[in-house]
Design a protein around this motif. Structure first.
Motif, mmCIF file in Angstrom:
data_model
loop_
_atom_site.group_PDB
_atom_site.id
_atom_site.type_symbol
_atom_site.label_atom_id
_atom_site.label_comp_id
_atom_site.label_asym_id
_atom_site.label_seq_id
_atom_site.Cartn_x
_atom_site.Cartn_y
_atom_site.Cartn_z
ATOM 1 N N THR A 56 0.688 -1.198 0.115
ATOM 2 C CA THR A 56 0.060 -0.021 -0.143
ATOM 3 C C THR A 56 0.884 1.306 0.040
ATOM 4 O O THR A 56 1.481 1.498 0.993
ATOM 5 C CB THR A 56 -0.867 0.170 1.281
ATOM 6 O OG1 THR A 56 -1.627 -1.352 1.409
ATOM 7 C CG2 THR A 56 -1.982 1.146 0.989
ATOM 8 N N LEU A 105 2.189 5.123 0.129
ATOM 9 C CA LEU A 105 2.063 6.204 0.984
ATOM 10 C C LEU A 105 1.428 7.343 -0.175
ATOM 11 O O LEU A 105 0.549 8.192 0.201
ATOM 12 C CB LEU A 105 3.290 6.881 1.711
ATOM 13 C CG LEU A 105 3.671 5.942 2.956
ATOM 14 C CD1 LEU A 105 4.869 6.583 3.428
ATOM 15 C CD2 LEU A 105 2.563 6.418 4.112
ATOM 16 N N THR A 142 5.670 2.832 1.455
ATOM 17 C CA THR A 142 4.525 2.155 1.706
ATOM 18 C C THR A 142 4.128 2.191 3.191
ATOM 19 O O THR A 142 4.837 2.442 4.031
ATOM 20 C CB THR A 142 4.585 0.668 1.546
ATOM 21 O OG1 THR A 142 5.572 0.215 2.352
ATOM 22 C CG2 THR A 142 5.059 0.461 -0.071
ATOM 23 N N TRP A 143 2.816 2.098 3.421
ATOM 24 C CA TRP A 143 2.468 2.192 4.671
ATOM 25 C C TRP A 143 2.907 0.982 5.715
ATOM 26 O O TRP A 143 3.308 1.183 6.982
ATOM 27 C CB TRP A 143 0.809 2.092 4.717
ATOM 28 C CG TRP A 143 0.126 3.407 4.269
ATOM 29 C CD1 TRP A 143 -0.264 3.544 3.000
ATOM 30 C CD2 TRP A 143 -0.236 4.578 5.159
ATOM 31 N NE1 TRP A 143 -1.050 4.856 2.990
ATOM 32 C CE2 TRP A 143 -0.522 5.457 4.248
ATOM 33 C CE3 TRP A 143 0.177 4.700 6.543
ATOM 34 C CZ2 TRP A 143 -0.899 6.851 4.864
ATOM 35 C CZ3 TRP A 143 0.023 6.034 6.906
ATOM 36 C CH2 TRP A 143 -0.568 7.012 6.122
#
Length: 260
Positions: A160, A162, A171-172
């Motif tokens: 996922t 950012l 990414t998260w």
């Protein structure tokens, strides 16, 4: 794997240099960190194709005046407020994809974002003329651990993004893992070395991790706008000095606010 080994070796050399300077003397820290900050300012100008000597002299003058305690309390606080406001608005505009750069904005952000933030990197370990190496060591420990573990976990398991438009590598998953591991490291190091209040450790760690990642995204925005991969070629596996300092630069004023 080869890229990772080069990146790791460069990180060890770079971090060893800084830590050695910190323990050697306050002046050695100031000189080396000032040199790195000036290189960052020069790299920013180079890939943005602008020239601004004022930013270099401004940082030099601020550093000298501060070292000899010639900046008044009110002026210093005004500089801090300007830096915090500038960084906050810059982050909001970039994360919302609302910032459109032109020549004036590049010069303006060079001063309000890059130069002022660099000044607070220099100020972190100083309380008046007294040098507290633990303050800067804590800051660097969190910055480096978060960068390292967020990079590794994000590269292996990140799904996922950012902000894919700015950086397709952040990414998260990497962000949360970086905060998690950095929190464990800061807690353990605090038990054996720093011995700060636990609430300070928690707040400072989360603040440094989040602002550090935002600083990385901001630098990615500038590079993407300039259509360059790296800010320079000084550090193998990383690129330029700005590529290594990006997290520190944005985070420094916020961390300074917490410790002051």
């Amino acid at each position: 794997m080869k890229e990772f080994k080069t990146r790791l070796l460069s990180s060890i050399v770079y971090s060893s240099l800084l830590i050695s300077c910190i323990f050697f003397s306050s002046l050695s820290y100031l000189v080396v960190m000032l040199f790195l900050c000036l290189l960052t300012i020069i790299e920013y100008q180079k890939f943005n194709k602008i020239r601004n000597l004022f930013s270099v002299f401004f940082l030099l003058i601020l550093s000298i005046l501060s070292y000899f305690e010639l900046i008044s309390y009110w002026i210093f606080n005004l500089i801090l407020i300007i830096s915090l406001i500038s960084n906050t608005f810059l982050a909001i505009l970039i994360l919302l994809n609302k910032l459109k750069l032109n020549v004036f904005k590049k010069h303006f952000l060079l001063i309000t974002y890059l130069t002022l933030s660099s000044f607070f990197i220099l100020k972190i370990p100083f309380d008046d003329s007294i040098f507290f190496e633990k303050k800067i060591l804590f800051f660097l420990l969190i910055i480096w651990s978060n960068d390292t573990f967020a990079y590794i976990f994000g590269k292996l398991f990140g799904r996922t993004f950012l902000n894919k438009k700015i950086s397709p590598k952040k990414t998260w998953e990497g962000l949360f893992f970086g905060i998690f591991i950095s929190s464990i490291i800061s807690y353990l190091m605090n038990l054996f070395y720093f011995q700060y209040d636990i609430y300070f450790v928690i707040i400072a760690t989360i603040c440094i991790c989040i602002t550090g990642v935002i600083g990385d995204l901001i630098q990615s925005f500038f590079k993407r706008n300039a259509k360059v991969k790296n800010s320079g070629k000084v550090i193998p596996g990383h690129g330029g000095v700005f590529d290594r300092m990006d997290s520190m630069i944005f985070s420094a004023p916020f961390y300074y606010l917490i410790i002051s």
